[in-house]
Design a protein around this motif. Structure first.
Motif, PDB file in Angstrom:
ATOM      1  N   VAL A 208       1.547  -6.842   6.428  1.00 22.97           N
ATOM      2  CA  VAL A 208       0.439  -7.086   5.503  1.00 22.97           C
ATOM      3  C   VAL A 208       0.343  -5.949   4.495  1.00 22.97           C
ATOM      4  O   VAL A 208       0.177  -4.780   4.862  1.00 22.97           O
ATOM      5  N   ASN A 209       0.447  -6.315   3.226  1.00 26.96           N
ATOM      6  CA  ASN A 209       0.318  -5.343   2.136  1.00 26.96           C
ATOM      7  C   ASN A 209      -1.171  -5.142   1.838  1.00 26.96           C
ATOM      8  O   ASN A 209      -1.867  -6.100   1.491  1.00 26.96           O
TER       9      ASN A 209
ATOM     10  N   GLY B 242      -1.078  -8.339  12.987  1.00 25.80           N
ATOM     11  CA  GLY B 242      -0.027  -8.037  12.019  1.00 25.80           C
ATOM     12  C   GLY B 242       1.019  -7.138  12.636  1.00 25.80           C
ATOM     13  O   GLY B 242       0.682  -6.167  13.325  1.00 25.80           O
ATOM     14  N   GLU B 243       2.290  -7.459  12.401  1.00 30.36           N
ATOM     15  CA  GLU B 243       3.376  -6.655  12.987  1.00 30.36           C
ATOM     16  C   GLU B 243       3.766  -5.466  12.125  1.00 30.36           C
ATOM     17  O   GLU B 243       4.662  -4.707  12.475  1.00 30.36           O
ATOM     18  N   GLY B 244       3.099  -5.313  10.989  1.00 32.75           N
ATOM     19  CA  GLY B 244       3.402  -4.189  10.127  1.00 32.75           C
ATOM     20  C   GLY B 244       2.378  -4.046   9.023  1.00 32.75           C
ATOM     21  O   GLY B 244       1.602  -4.966   8.734  1.00 32.75           O
ATOM     22  N   VAL B 245       2.374  -2.863   8.400  1.00 32.32           N
ATOM     23  CA  VAL B 245       1.507  -2.563   7.261  1.00 32.32           C
ATOM     24  C   VAL B 245       2.398  -2.119   6.112  1.00 32.32           C
ATOM     25  O   VAL B 245       3.282  -1.268   6.295  1.00 32.32           O
ATOM     26  N   THR B 246       2.176  -2.710   4.944  1.00 32.13           N
ATOM     27  CA  THR B 246       2.929  -2.355   3.742  1.00 32.13           C
ATOM     28  C   THR B 246       2.001  -1.739   2.707  1.00 32.13           C
ATOM     29  O   THR B 246       0.869  -2.199   2.530  1.00 32.13           O
TER      30      THR B 246
ATOM     31  N   ILE C 258       3.296  -9.719   2.749  1.00 34.57           N
ATOM     32  CA  ILE C 258       2.346 -10.524   1.983  1.00 34.57           C
ATOM     33  C   ILE C 258       1.071  -9.730   1.759  1.00 34.57           C
ATOM     34  O   ILE C 258       0.498  -9.180   2.710  1.00 34.57           O
ATOM     35  N   GLY C 259       0.626  -9.684   0.512  1.00 38.82           N
ATOM     36  CA  GLY C 259      -0.582  -8.949   0.192  1.00 38.82           C
ATOM     37  C   GLY C 259      -1.618  -9.753  -0.553  1.00 38.82           C
ATOM     38  O   GLY C 259      -2.665 -10.110  -0.011  1.00 38.82           O
ATOM     39  N   HIS C 260      -1.336 -10.069  -1.803  1.00 41.60           N
ATOM     40  CA  HIS C 260      -2.350 -10.634  -2.695  1.00 41.60           C
ATOM     41  C   HIS C 260      -2.997 -11.890  -2.128  1.00 41.60           C
ATOM     42  O   HIS C 260      -4.226 -11.978  -2.007  1.00 41.60           O
ATOM     43  N   ALA C 261      -2.192 -12.881  -1.770  1.00 40.20           N
ATOM     44  CA  ALA C 261      -2.752 -14.145  -1.272  1.00 40.20           C
ATOM     45  C   ALA C 261      -3.494 -13.944   0.040  1.00 40.20           C
ATOM     46  O   ALA C 261      -4.571 -14.518   0.260  1.00 40.20           O
ATOM     47  N   LEU C 262      -2.930 -13.139   0.921  1.00 41.51           N
ATOM     48  CA  LEU C 262      -3.542 -12.933   2.231  1.00 41.51           C
ATOM     49  C   LEU C 262      -4.896 -12.230   2.100  1.00 41.51           C
ATOM     50  O   LEU C 262      -5.891 -12.645   2.731  1.00 41.51           O
ATOM     51  N   ILE C 263      -4.972 -11.201   1.288  1.00 36.20           N
ATOM     52  CA  ILE C 263      -6.235 -10.488   1.112  1.00 36.20           C
ATOM     53  C   ILE C 263      -7.254 -11.376   0.414  1.00 36.20           C
ATOM     54  O   ILE C 263      -8.452 -11.363   0.747  1.00 36.20           O
ATOM     55  N   ALA C 264      -6.808 -12.188  -0.542  1.00 36.63           N
ATOM     56  CA  ALA C 264      -7.720 -13.123  -1.205  1.00 36.63           C
ATOM     57  C   ALA C 264      -8.270 -14.142  -0.205  1.00 36.63           C
ATOM     58  O   ALA C 264      -9.470 -14.444  -0.197  1.00 36.63           O
TER      59      ALA C 264
END
Length: 240
Positions: free
Chosen positions: A6-7, A37-41, A212-218
Protein backbone atom coordinates in the motif's frame (compact mmCIF):
# COMPACT_ATOMS: atom_id res chain seq x y z
CA UNK A 1 -1.40 -15.03 -3.73
CA UNK A 2 -0.07 -11.75 -5.11
CA UNK A 3 1.18 -9.46 -2.35
CA UNK A 4 -0.40 -6.04 -1.77
CA UNK A 5 1.92 -3.14 -0.98
CA UNK A 6 0.00 0.00 0.00
CA UNK A 7 1.40 3.34 -1.13
CA UNK A 8 0.71 5.89 1.62
CA UNK A 9 1.83 9.02 -0.24
CA UNK A 10 -1.71 10.38 -0.32
CA UNK A 11 -1.88 10.21 3.48
CA UNK A 12 1.14 12.51 3.55
CA UNK A 13 -0.41 14.79 0.91
CA UNK A 14 -3.45 15.31 3.14
CA UNK A 15 -1.26 15.97 6.18
CA UNK A 16 0.89 18.48 4.33
CA UNK A 17 -2.14 20.42 3.09
CA UNK A 18 -2.83 21.57 6.64
CA UNK A 19 0.50 21.22 8.40
CA UNK A 20 0.99 19.45 11.69
CA UNK A 21 0.83 15.68 11.90
CA UNK A 22 -2.79 14.77 11.09
CA UNK A 23 -3.19 12.26 9.55
CA UNK A 24 -0.12 10.56 10.96
CA UNK A 25 1.78 8.67 8.25
CA UNK A 26 3.60 6.44 10.74
CA UNK A 27 0.28 5.33 12.21
CA UNK A 28 -0.94 4.76 8.65
CA UNK A 29 2.01 2.45 8.00
CA UNK A 30 1.33 0.55 11.22
CA UNK A 31 -2.36 0.23 10.36
CA UNK A 32 -1.74 -0.89 6.79
CA UNK A 33 0.26 -3.82 8.11
CA UNK A 34 -2.16 -4.58 10.95
CA UNK A 35 -5.07 -4.63 8.49
CA UNK A 36 -3.38 -7.19 6.22
CA UNK A 37 -1.21 -5.25 3.81
CA UNK A 38 1.92 -7.23 2.98
CA UNK A 39 3.98 -4.11 2.42
CA UNK A 40 4.20 -0.32 2.63
CA UNK A 41 5.32 1.82 -0.30
CA UNK A 42 6.47 5.44 -0.23
CA UNK A 43 7.75 7.73 -2.95
CA UNK A 44 9.76 10.63 -1.50
CA UNK A 45 10.36 13.49 -3.92
CA UNK A 46 12.99 16.23 -3.68
CA UNK A 47 10.40 18.91 -2.82
CA UNK A 48 8.86 16.68 -0.11
CA UNK A 49 5.37 17.60 -1.29
CA UNK A 50 3.98 14.40 0.20
CA UNK A 51 6.34 11.90 1.86
CA UNK A 52 9.19 13.72 3.57
CA UNK A 53 12.65 12.29 4.05
CA UNK A 54 12.10 12.20 7.81
CA UNK A 55 8.94 10.15 7.19
CA UNK A 56 11.07 7.51 5.47
CA UNK A 57 13.27 7.14 8.55
CA UNK A 58 10.29 7.13 10.91
CA UNK A 59 8.30 4.58 8.87
CA UNK A 60 11.28 2.23 8.57
CA UNK A 61 11.23 1.78 12.35
CA UNK A 62 7.69 0.34 12.34
CA UNK A 63 7.95 -1.96 9.31
CA UNK A 64 7.18 -5.58 10.12
CA UNK A 65 6.35 -6.69 6.56
CA UNK A 66 8.13 -5.17 3.55
CA UNK A 67 9.25 -1.62 2.88
CA UNK A 68 9.34 -0.46 -0.75
CA UNK A 69 10.76 2.96 -1.60
CA UNK A 70 10.09 4.35 -5.08
CA UNK A 71 11.95 7.21 -6.65
CA UNK A 72 14.18 8.67 -9.32
CA UNK A 73 17.77 7.58 -8.61
CA UNK A 74 19.31 10.97 -7.90
CA UNK A 75 22.38 11.13 -5.66
CA UNK A 76 20.19 12.30 -2.78
CA UNK A 77 17.72 9.44 -3.26
CA UNK A 78 20.44 6.81 -3.44
CA UNK A 79 22.04 8.14 -0.27
CA UNK A 80 18.67 8.00 1.51
CA UNK A 81 17.83 4.43 0.58
CA UNK A 82 21.33 3.14 1.31
CA UNK A 83 21.01 4.53 4.81
CA UNK A 84 17.44 3.35 5.40
CA UNK A 85 17.94 -0.04 3.73
CA UNK A 86 14.39 -0.92 2.64
CA UNK A 87 13.60 -4.40 1.40
CA UNK A 88 13.04 -3.09 -2.12
CA UNK A 89 13.80 0.02 -4.13
CA UNK A 90 11.70 0.70 -7.23
CA UNK A 91 13.46 3.00 -9.68
CA UNK A 92 11.22 5.31 -11.71
CA UNK A 93 12.31 7.56 -14.58
CA UNK A 94 10.12 10.57 -13.80
CA UNK A 95 11.73 13.96 -13.19
CA UNK A 96 11.30 15.80 -9.87
CA UNK A 97 8.48 18.05 -11.15
CA UNK A 98 6.28 15.17 -12.37
CA UNK A 99 2.90 14.91 -10.62
CA UNK A 100 3.09 11.13 -10.71
CA UNK A 101 5.02 8.43 -12.54
CA UNK A 102 3.82 8.38 -16.14
CA UNK A 103 6.21 6.16 -18.11
CA UNK A 104 8.61 3.27 -17.81
CA UNK A 105 12.38 3.29 -18.30
CA UNK A 106 13.98 3.24 -21.71
CA UNK A 107 16.37 0.50 -20.62
CA UNK A 108 18.34 0.75 -23.86
CA UNK A 109 19.33 4.41 -23.69
CA UNK A 110 19.63 4.35 -19.89
CA UNK A 111 21.31 0.95 -19.63
CA UNK A 112 24.66 2.16 -18.31
CA UNK A 113 23.08 4.51 -15.79
CA UNK A 114 20.70 1.87 -14.46
CA UNK A 115 23.41 -0.77 -14.34
CA UNK A 116 25.62 1.48 -12.22
CA UNK A 117 22.80 2.45 -9.83
CA UNK A 118 21.52 -1.12 -9.44
CA UNK A 119 25.02 -2.44 -8.74
CA UNK A 120 25.34 0.12 -5.95
CA UNK A 121 21.99 -0.90 -4.46
CA UNK A 122 22.80 -4.59 -4.69
CA UNK A 123 26.09 -3.99 -2.92
CA UNK A 124 24.00 -2.48 -0.11
CA UNK A 125 21.86 -5.62 -0.03
CA UNK A 126 18.70 -4.02 -1.42
CA UNK A 127 16.41 -5.78 -3.90
CA UNK A 128 15.79 -3.63 -6.95
CA UNK A 129 12.85 -3.25 -9.30
CA UNK A 130 12.59 -0.90 -12.27
CA UNK A 131 9.46 0.65 -13.75
CA UNK A 132 8.90 -0.49 -17.36
CA UNK A 133 6.13 -0.57 -19.93
CA UNK A 134 5.29 -3.58 -22.07
CA UNK A 135 7.78 -2.88 -24.88
CA UNK A 136 9.60 -6.17 -25.39
CA UNK A 137 12.96 -4.52 -26.20
CA UNK A 138 12.89 -2.63 -22.91
CA UNK A 139 12.03 -5.77 -20.94
CA UNK A 140 14.77 -7.77 -22.67
CA UNK A 141 17.30 -5.04 -21.95
CA UNK A 142 16.18 -4.79 -18.33
CA UNK A 143 18.04 -8.04 -17.74
CA UNK A 144 21.32 -6.40 -18.67
CA UNK A 145 20.89 -3.76 -15.95
CA UNK A 146 21.09 -6.40 -13.22
CA UNK A 147 17.66 -5.62 -11.77
CA UNK A 148 15.90 -8.31 -9.72
CA UNK A 149 12.41 -7.32 -10.78
CA UNK A 150 10.44 -5.14 -13.12
CA UNK A 151 7.30 -3.24 -12.21
CA UNK A 152 4.86 -3.15 -15.10
CA UNK A 153 3.46 0.36 -15.59
CA UNK A 154 -0.27 -0.35 -15.71
CA UNK A 155 -1.87 3.00 -16.57
CA UNK A 156 -2.52 1.94 -20.21
CA UNK A 157 -4.27 -1.18 -18.91
CA UNK A 158 -6.43 0.85 -16.52
CA UNK A 159 -7.31 3.37 -19.22
CA UNK A 160 -8.49 0.80 -21.76
CA UNK A 161 -9.97 -1.75 -19.36
CA UNK A 162 -13.53 -0.32 -19.29
CA UNK A 163 -13.89 -0.58 -23.07
CA UNK A 164 -12.11 -3.85 -23.86
CA UNK A 165 -10.56 -5.78 -20.96
CA UNK A 166 -9.12 -8.54 -23.17
CA UNK A 167 -7.39 -6.08 -25.46
CA UNK A 168 -6.17 -4.01 -22.51
CA UNK A 169 -4.58 -7.00 -20.76
CA UNK A 170 -2.99 -8.68 -23.80
CA UNK A 171 0.32 -6.75 -23.94
CA UNK A 172 0.77 -7.18 -20.19
CA UNK A 173 0.32 -10.96 -20.42
CA UNK A 174 2.96 -11.07 -23.17
CA UNK A 175 5.28 -8.85 -21.14
CA UNK A 176 4.92 -10.99 -18.02
CA UNK A 177 5.63 -14.19 -19.93
CA UNK A 178 8.71 -12.64 -21.50
CA UNK A 179 10.00 -11.30 -18.19
CA UNK A 180 9.58 -14.67 -16.52
CA UNK A 181 11.37 -16.40 -19.39
CA UNK A 182 14.26 -13.99 -18.90
CA UNK A 183 14.43 -14.69 -15.18
CA UNK A 184 12.89 -11.44 -13.93
CA UNK A 185 10.35 -11.30 -11.10
CA UNK A 186 7.25 -9.25 -11.82
CA UNK A 187 5.55 -6.44 -9.88
CA UNK A 188 2.88 -4.07 -11.20
CA UNK A 189 1.35 -0.73 -10.36
CA UNK A 190 -0.30 2.54 -11.39
CA UNK A 191 -4.07 3.17 -11.53
CA UNK A 192 -4.96 -0.32 -10.39
CA UNK A 193 -8.30 -0.25 -8.54
CA UNK A 194 -11.16 -2.36 -7.21
CA UNK A 195 -12.69 -2.20 -10.68
CA UNK A 196 -9.75 -3.59 -12.64
CA UNK A 197 -7.47 -5.40 -10.18
CA UNK A 198 -9.14 -8.82 -10.09
CA UNK A 199 -9.09 -9.22 -13.88
CA UNK A 200 -5.47 -8.09 -14.01
CA UNK A 201 -4.35 -10.49 -11.30
CA UNK A 202 -6.23 -13.46 -12.74
CA UNK A 203 -4.69 -12.97 -16.18
CA UNK A 204 -1.11 -11.95 -15.44
CA UNK A 205 1.11 -14.98 -14.80
CA UNK A 206 3.97 -14.94 -12.27
CA UNK A 207 2.78 -11.70 -10.62
CA UNK A 208 4.55 -11.25 -7.27
CA UNK A 209 3.34 -7.89 -5.99
CA UNK A 210 1.14 -4.91 -6.76
CA UNK A 211 1.70 -1.44 -5.36
CA UNK A 212 -1.49 0.61 -5.02
CA UNK A 213 -1.96 4.05 -3.53
CA UNK A 214 -4.30 6.62 -5.03
CA UNK A 215 -7.37 4.45 -5.63
CA UNK A 216 -6.98 2.51 -2.40
CA UNK A 217 -6.63 5.61 -0.22
CA UNK A 218 -9.56 7.25 -2.01
CA UNK A 219 -11.70 4.15 -1.38
CA UNK A 220 -10.65 4.20 2.27
CA UNK A 221 -12.22 7.66 2.68
CA UNK A 222 -15.61 6.04 2.08
CA UNK A 223 -15.14 2.54 3.44
CA UNK A 224 -12.39 2.83 6.03
CA UNK A 225 -8.81 1.63 5.65
CA UNK A 226 -9.25 -1.83 7.16
CA UNK A 227 -12.24 -2.80 5.02
CA UNK A 228 -10.63 -1.33 1.91
CA UNK A 229 -7.40 -3.30 2.33
CA UNK A 230 -9.40 -6.49 2.82
CA UNK A 231 -11.40 -5.79 -0.35
CA UNK A 232 -8.22 -5.23 -2.35
CA UNK A 233 -6.67 -8.41 -0.97
CA UNK A 234 -9.80 -10.28 -1.98
CA UNK A 235 -9.21 -9.22 -5.59
CA UNK A 236 -5.76 -10.81 -5.40
CA UNK A 237 -7.01 -14.32 -4.67
CA UNK A 238 -6.87 -16.34 -7.86
CA UNK A 239 -9.81 -18.67 -8.27
CA UNK A 240 -8.90 -22.26 -9.12
Amino acid sequence: MTKLSVNINKIATLRNARGGNIPNVVKAAIDVQAFGGEGVTVHPRPDERHIRHQDVYDIRKVITTEFNIEGYPSDEFIALVKEVKPHQVTLVPDPPEAITSNAGWDTINHQSFLKEVIAELKEAGIRTSIFVDTTSDFIENAVTTGTDRIELYTEPYATHFPNDPAKAIAPFVAAANLANKLGLKINAGHDLSLENLKYFNENIPFLKEVSIGHALIADALYMGLERTIQLYKKQLIKEL
